[in-house]
Design a protein around this motif. Sequence first.
Motif, PDB file in Angstrom:
ATOM      1  N   TRP A 273       0.822  -1.207   0.000  1.00 24.83           N
ATOM      2  CA  TRP A 273       0.000   0.000   0.000  1.00 24.83           C
ATOM      3  C   TRP A 273       0.861   1.264   0.000  1.00 24.83           C
ATOM      4  N   LEU A 274       1.878   1.317   0.843  1.00 29.35           N
ATOM      5  CA  LEU A 274       2.760   2.488   0.872  1.00 29.35           C
ATOM      6  C   LEU A 274       3.616   2.569  -0.378  1.00 29.35           C
ATOM      7  N   ASP A 275       4.103   1.437  -0.853  1.00 28.26           N
ATOM      8  CA  ASP A 275       4.894   1.433  -2.088  1.00 28.26           C
ATOM      9  C   ASP A 275       4.094   1.973  -3.263  1.00 28.26           C
ATOM     10  N   ASP A 276       2.799   1.659  -3.274  1.00 25.48           N
ATOM     11  CA  ASP A 276       1.943   2.006  -4.410  1.00 25.48           C
ATOM     12  C   ASP A 276       1.344   3.403  -4.314  1.00 25.48           C
ATOM     13  N   PHE A 277       1.562   4.090  -3.200  1.00 25.48           N
ATOM     14  CA  PHE A 277       0.845   5.332  -2.924  1.00 25.48           C
ATOM     15  C   PHE A 277       1.012   6.353  -4.047  1.00 25.48           C
ATOM     16  N   THR A 278       2.248   6.699  -4.386  1.00 25.55           N
ATOM     17  CA  THR A 278       2.443   7.764  -5.371  1.00 25.55           C
ATOM     18  C   THR A 278       1.921   7.368  -6.752  1.00 25.55           C
ATOM     19  N   ALA A 279       2.084   6.084  -7.122  1.00 22.27           N
ATOM     20  CA  ALA A 279       1.587   5.644  -8.425  1.00 22.27           C
ATOM     21  C   ALA A 279       0.067   5.708  -8.477  1.00 22.27           C
ATOM     22  N   LYS A 280      -0.587   5.357  -7.374  1.00 20.14           N
ATOM     23  CA  LYS A 280      -2.054   5.413  -7.327  1.00 20.14           C
ATOM     24  C   LYS A 280      -2.541   6.861  -7.436  1.00 20.14           C
ATOM     25  N   VAL A 281      -1.848   7.770  -6.747  1.00 19.32           N
ATOM     26  CA  VAL A 281      -2.210   9.183  -6.832  1.00 19.32           C
ATOM     27  C   VAL A 281      -2.014   9.692  -8.257  1.00 19.32           C
ATOM     28  N   GLU A 282      -0.898   9.349  -8.849  1.00 21.55           N
ATOM     29  CA  GLU A 282      -0.571   9.826 -10.194  1.00 21.55           C
ATOM     30  C   GLU A 282      -1.618   9.401 -11.217  1.00 21.55           C
ATOM     31  N   LYS A 283      -2.211   8.242 -11.058  1.00 22.13           N
ATOM     32  CA  LYS A 283      -3.152   7.703 -12.041  1.00 22.13           C
ATOM     33  C   LYS A 283      -4.548   8.327 -11.957  1.00 22.13           C
ATOM     34  N   VAL A 284      -4.848   9.059 -10.886  1.00 22.03           N
ATOM     35  CA  VAL A 284      -6.196   9.614 -10.704  1.00 22.03           C
ATOM     36  C   VAL A 284      -6.511  10.621 -11.806  1.00 22.03           C
ATOM     37  N   SER A 285      -7.704  10.508 -12.374  1.00 18.68           N
ATOM     38  CA  SER A 285      -8.135  11.422 -13.438  1.00 18.68           C
ATOM     39  C   SER A 285      -9.277  12.306 -12.960  1.00 18.68           C
TER      40      SER A 285
END
Length: 445
Positions: free
Chosen positions: A406-418
């Motif tokens: 979850w922490l590893d994926d945080f920035t990538a998940k934020v970046e993908k938001v449209s």
Amino acid sequence: MSKETAVRPAGKAWIFLISAAGLWLAAAAAQAALPIQHWTTSSGARVYFVESRSIPMLDINVDFDAGGRRVPADKAGLGGLTHVLVKAGSAAHSEEEISRRIADVGAQLGGSVDRDRAGISLRTLASERERAQALATLAEILQTPAFPEAAFAREKARLIDAVKEDETKPEAIAGKAFYRMVYGAHPYALAPTAETVARIQRADIADFYRANYVAERAVVAILGDADRALAERIAEQLTAGLPRAPGAPAPLPAVVRPRSETLRIAHPASQSHILLGLPAIARNDPDYFPLLVGNYILGGGSLVSRLYLEVREKRGYAYSVYSYFQPLAQEGPFQIGLQTKNDQAEEALSLVRVVLGGFLAQGPKAAELKAAKQNLMGGFALRIDSNRKLLDHVALIGFYQLPLTWLDDFTAKVEKVSVAEVRAAFARHVQADNLVTVIVGGGQK
């Protein structure tokens, strides 16, 4: 005194340790790799472990499904009172002896309780003597709490006094009324009153402990200077003697969305306290990241949010105005809050509703979305820039059974938001027909 500086093994050496911790945590954030190891103890407790050899310290947290949602309505306050008394002495040592044993090795006991969970935390040096005594003491209070009569009477009286004091504070009055309106008959609505706390007996504390501080539903988070073998021994030591209650806990009622309603509570404060909101999001909801990014734009981004710019900067209605989502095991609240002068409360509230309505109808602008994502990703390192913050996140991942990455994926998940995802997520979770409003102020009570 900050949590980072509350334990002091030795002057300059301690400063060095904290500096080293900050450097390691910043590096970990920059690399976006947090190897969380996970297993289950022989007693059924779930364990989440992060090994870090950078400084000779261990941080440990043990959580239980023992928050306010497990408390009977007529004894609201039982969860918090139990949490306090767990640390008030064991079968082998008095409250004073427990404090002395912790202080003698430079360790620190802590913890927290909320609507979902209750937890006890320990910070200790990793050296064998200090670690052994601190862990033995933590195991004692977790597994053989004494709930002494004198401590029970003292803490019960303190809680009653605190509740009575809250009844005079407009912010506390508004907060409790907000949860009652949002959650109705659901346990999330509960808050202690002088009457409910007065009903609590010492036997209720022991019964609540045996029913909820159980091994099968314990979640242990361990961070620091230990290898997997030592972490396994620690987890076994802390959980082997806990009460046993195989199977799932009693199911809780579903959260029912309220109908839109406004409650006005008179109070002699010079400012009106205003809260708007509804039940919105569970911790494991896939809309978490679109709502996080969208809320930064709406009211979570402090000086750059729409609510701040419209309500404070342009019109001066409030010193601060905010919005947030609080994910829980079941649908936690979405809340907008502000304080404003009594004579402009209606104008301020109307403006907040206009800003929220515009955001729900149109969603964020592309430039707003870009700035929000940059700020959230750029500030990610601050979320784990101390052992305490990192342990809190590991404990949260464990309790709510989030992905280990979850922490590893945080920035990538934020970046993908449209833009479309933000608008769709808010449409699903924030609907005007379900918004409740509480206004405390405007005159004599």
